[in-house]
Enzyme design. Structure first.
Site, PDB file in Angstrom:
ATOM      1  N   ARG A  69      30.593  37.902   5.313  1.00  0.00           N
ATOM      2  CA  ARG A  69      29.997  37.478   4.469  1.00  0.00           C
ATOM      3  C   ARG A  69      30.962  38.048   3.439  1.00  0.00           C
ATOM      4  O   ARG A  69      31.669  37.440   3.055  1.00  0.00           O
ATOM      5  CB  ARG A  69      28.553  37.395   4.089  1.00  0.00           C
ATOM      6  CG  ARG A  69      28.340  36.143   2.907  1.00  0.00           C
ATOM      7  CD  ARG A  69      27.335  36.331   2.046  1.00  0.00           C
ATOM      8  NE  ARG A  69      25.836  36.465   3.113  1.00  0.00           N
ATOM      9  CZ  ARG A  69      25.292  35.698   4.170  1.00  0.00           C
ATOM     10  NH1 ARG A  69      25.625  35.048   2.935  1.00  0.00           N
ATOM     11  NH2 ARG A  69      24.221  36.620   4.122  1.00  0.00           N
ATOM     12  N   ILE A  96      25.771  30.096   2.794  1.00  0.00           N
ATOM     13  CA  ILE A  96      25.223  31.127   2.326  1.00  0.00           C
ATOM     14  C   ILE A  96      26.106  31.222   1.424  1.00  0.00           C
ATOM     15  O   ILE A  96      26.345  32.410   1.734  1.00  0.00           O
ATOM     16  CB  ILE A  96      23.941  31.216   2.489  1.00  0.00           C
ATOM     17  CG1 ILE A  96      22.697  29.542   2.879  1.00  0.00           C
ATOM     18  CG2 ILE A  96      22.772  31.956   1.147  1.00  0.00           C
ATOM     19  CD1 ILE A  96      21.206  30.441   3.889  1.00  0.00           C
ATOM     20  N   LEU A  97      26.031  31.217  -0.081  1.00  0.00           N
ATOM     21  CA  LEU A  97      27.275  32.058  -0.985  1.00  0.00           C
ATOM     22  C   LEU A  97      26.220  33.643  -1.175  1.00  0.00           C
ATOM     23  O   LEU A  97      25.015  32.986  -1.932  1.00  0.00           O
ATOM     24  CB  LEU A  97      27.452  31.814  -2.094  1.00  0.00           C
ATOM     25  CG  LEU A  97      28.654  30.795  -1.169  1.00  0.00           C
ATOM     26  CD1 LEU A  97      29.655  29.692  -2.472  1.00  0.00           C
ATOM     27  CD2 LEU A  97      30.158  31.246  -1.041  1.00  0.00           C
ATOM     28  N   ASN A 111      26.458  21.933  -6.258  1.00  0.00           N
ATOM     29  CA  ASN A 111      26.241  21.354  -4.887  1.00  0.00           C
ATOM     30  C   ASN A 111      25.009  20.023  -4.735  1.00  0.00           C
ATOM     31  O   ASN A 111      24.885  19.565  -6.138  1.00  0.00           O
ATOM     32  CB  ASN A 111      25.120  22.354  -3.990  1.00  0.00           C
ATOM     33  CG  ASN A 111      25.055  22.048  -2.349  1.00  0.00           C
ATOM     34  OD1 ASN A 111      25.690  22.423  -1.807  1.00  0.00           O
ATOM     35  ND2 ASN A 111      23.271  22.166  -2.250  1.00  0.00           N
ATOM     36  N   HIS A 113      22.584  18.187  -2.384  1.00  0.00           N
ATOM     37  CA  HIS A 113      21.879  18.643  -0.847  1.00  0.00           C
ATOM     38  C   HIS A 113      21.116  16.934  -0.783  1.00  0.00           C
ATOM     39  O   HIS A 113      20.932  16.643  -1.214  1.00  0.00           O
ATOM     40  CB  HIS A 113      20.392  19.909  -1.148  1.00  0.00           C
ATOM     41  CG  HIS A 113      19.415  19.383  -0.094  1.00  0.00           C
ATOM     42  ND1 HIS A 113      20.004  20.502   0.542  1.00  0.00           N
ATOM     43  CD2 HIS A 113      18.569  19.594  -0.390  1.00  0.00           C
ATOM     44  CE1 HIS A 113      19.090  20.694   1.854  1.00  0.00           C
ATOM     45  NE2 HIS A 113      17.968  20.379   1.049  1.00  0.00           N
ATOM     46  N   SER A 140      20.068  15.342  -3.968  1.00  0.00           N
ATOM     47  CA  SER A 140      19.760  15.761  -5.024  1.00  0.00           C
ATOM     48  C   SER A 140      21.519  16.462  -5.722  1.00  0.00           C
ATOM     49  O   SER A 140      21.984  17.832  -4.694  1.00  0.00           O
ATOM     50  CB  SER A 140      19.001  16.971  -5.535  1.00  0.00           C
ATOM     51  OG  SER A 140      17.161  16.582  -5.552  1.00  0.00           O
ATOM     52  N   LEU A 148      18.859  29.748  -3.086  1.00  0.00           N
ATOM     53  CA  LEU A 148      18.813  28.223  -2.232  1.00  0.00           C
ATOM     54  C   LEU A 148      18.139  27.118  -2.174  1.00  0.00           C
ATOM     55  O   LEU A 148      17.223  26.994  -2.297  1.00  0.00           O
ATOM     56  CB  LEU A 148      18.540  29.151  -0.519  1.00  0.00           C
ATOM     57  CG  LEU A 148      18.943  28.196   0.627  1.00  0.00           C
ATOM     58  CD1 LEU A 148      20.341  27.974   0.363  1.00  0.00           C
ATOM     59  CD2 LEU A 148      18.362  28.140   2.063  1.00  0.00           C
ATOM     60  N   ASP A 149      19.535  26.404  -2.498  1.00  0.00           N
ATOM     61  CA  ASP A 149      18.572  24.912  -3.229  1.00  0.00           C
ATOM     62  C   ASP A 149      17.820  24.745  -4.442  1.00  0.00           C
ATOM     63  O   ASP A 149      16.840  23.719  -4.224  1.00  0.00           O
ATOM     64  CB  ASP A 149      18.059  24.028  -1.670  1.00  0.00           C
ATOM     65  CG  ASP A 149      18.398  24.062  -0.434  1.00  0.00           C
ATOM     66  OD1 ASP A 149      20.109  23.678  -0.818  1.00  0.00           O
ATOM     67  OD2 ASP A 149      19.015  23.879   0.529  1.00  0.00           O
ATOM     68  N   GLU A 178      25.085   9.730  -2.036  1.00  0.00           N
ATOM     69  CA  GLU A 178      25.736  10.978  -2.649  1.00  0.00           C
ATOM     70  C   GLU A 178      27.294  10.427  -2.863  1.00  0.00           C
ATOM     71  O   GLU A 178      27.590  10.999  -3.582  1.00  0.00           O
ATOM     72  CB  GLU A 178      26.087  11.494  -1.634  1.00  0.00           C
ATOM     73  CG  GLU A 178      24.646  12.113  -0.925  1.00  0.00           C
ATOM     74  CD  GLU A 178      24.591  13.547   0.113  1.00  0.00           C
ATOM     75  OE1 GLU A 178      23.831  14.223   1.014  1.00  0.00           O
ATOM     76  OE2 GLU A 178      25.593  13.706   0.843  1.00  0.00           O
TER      77      GLU A 178
HETATM   78  C1  GAR Z   1      25.694  16.127   3.203  1.00  0.00           C
HETATM   79  O1  GAR Z   1      24.999  14.746   3.506  1.00  0.00           O
HETATM   80  C2  GAR Z   1      25.480  16.654   2.194  1.00  0.00           C
HETATM   81  O2  GAR Z   1      23.659  16.194   1.704  1.00  0.00           O
HETATM   82  C3  GAR Z   1      24.537  17.879   3.017  1.00  0.00           C
HETATM   83  O3  GAR Z   1      26.156  17.587   4.468  1.00  0.00           O
HETATM   84  C4  GAR Z   1      26.843  16.156   4.237  1.00  0.00           C
HETATM   85  C5  GAR Z   1      27.524  16.705   3.968  1.00  0.00           C
HETATM   86  O4  GAR Z   1      28.791  15.358   4.564  1.00  0.00           O
HETATM   87  N1  GAR Z   1      24.700  19.043   2.751  1.00  0.00           N
HETATM   88  C6  GAR Z   1      23.754  19.715   3.076  1.00  0.00           C
HETATM   89  O5  GAR Z   1      23.405  19.620   3.824  1.00  0.00           O
HETATM   90  C7  GAR Z   1      23.781  21.435   2.822  1.00  0.00           C
HETATM   91  N2  GAR Z   1      22.514  22.074   2.644  1.00  0.00           N
HETATM   92  P1  GAR Z   1      30.270  15.237   4.203  1.00  0.00           P
HETATM   93  O6  GAR Z   1      30.787  16.430   5.073  1.00  0.00           O
HETATM   94  O7  GAR Z   1      30.557  14.132   4.776  1.00  0.00           O
HETATM   95  O8  GAR Z   1      30.417  15.003   3.033  1.00  0.00           O
END
Ligand code: GAR
Length: 222
Positions: A69, A96-97, A111, A113, A140, A148-149, A178
């Site tokens: 990392r 995870i950063l 981010n 989620h 969200s 985290l989140d 999203e």
């Molecule tokens: C999205 O649904 C996002 O919410 C989720 O991954 C997907 C990525 O889709 N992110 C996570 O789970 C982060 N913990 P995409 O690559 O097509 O944008």
């Protein structure tokens, strides 16, 4: 009163559909922002091809496991220093950063989620929603903090969970929302409506104590 475009760097790990939704809205002039760099931790991420097709510079910083990392973040920091983004957008970025990396960029990392945080932090959110028998679900957009989140949420989309839903059907419906809410939040930042001050988000001059809720429980039209 014209503001310079907000410079954006987007971090992805996979398909990059959120990245593409944001980049397209920038290109159409619907957001006063410019995606200057797309960075993936996976060389095979499909989103890299999408980004290149959109004319965006791409970078790969391969993830070498948790022990790697520090080197990963150093390489990432070099790319970010050159791109000099006003905001770093995590869009399906599955690493995870470190708290140090995040703290030194407080208020400058967003981010998305796939859950109604604080419910279902972490992975497999759609499966966990189905297992719990929840009637609603969503996504969200939040500022990233060391937790985290767990950072302050700006916008949540809400969808209904219906009988017969599967992980796949939920994922598709959540992702459709999203692609609406993430560009919207970035547009607010680009317009100066959304700001990070005194360790918290402000929207339209007021501290944002509650997330803005976008209700998509009626079916999306397209
Ligand atoms: C999205 O649904 C996002 O919410 C989720 O991954 C997907 C990525 O889709 N992110 C996570 O789970 C982060 N913990 P995409 O690559 O097509 O944008």
């Amino acid at each position: 009163m014209s503001r310079p475009p907000l410079q954006i760097a987007i971090l992805i790990s996979g398909r990059g559909s959120n990245m593409a939704a944001i980049a397209r809205r920038c290109r159409e002039g619907r957001i006063n922002a410019r995606v200057g760099a797309v960075i993936s931790d996976r060389p095979g991420a499909a989103g890299l091809d999408t980004a290149r097709a959109l004319g965006i510079a791409t970078h790969v910083v391969p993830w070498q496991g948790p022990a790697g990392r520090p080197a990963f973040e150093q390489a990432l920091a070099r790319i970010l220093a050159a791109a000099n983004p006003g905001i770093i957008v995590l869009a399906g970025f599955m690493r995870i950063l470190s708290p140090q990396f995040v703290a030194s960029r407080a208020g400058r990392i967003l981010n998305i989620h796939p859950s109604l945080l604080p419910r279902y932090r972490g992975l497999h959110t759609h499966r966990r929603v189905l297992e719990a028998g929840d009637r609603e679900h969503g996504a969200s957009v939040h500022f990233v903090t060391a937790e985290l989140d767990g950072g302050p949420i700006v916008v949540q989309s809400r969808i209904a969970v219906t009988a017969g839903d599967t992980e796949e059907s939920l994922s598709a419906r959540v992702q459709a929302t999203e692609h609406i809410i993430y560009p919207r939040v970035i547009g607010w930042l680009a317009d100066g409506r959304l700001q990070w001050r005194q360790d918290r988000p402000w929207l339209d001059g007021r501290p944002l104590d509650e997330p803005v809720l976008e209700d998509f429980r009626e079916p999306l039209q397209s």
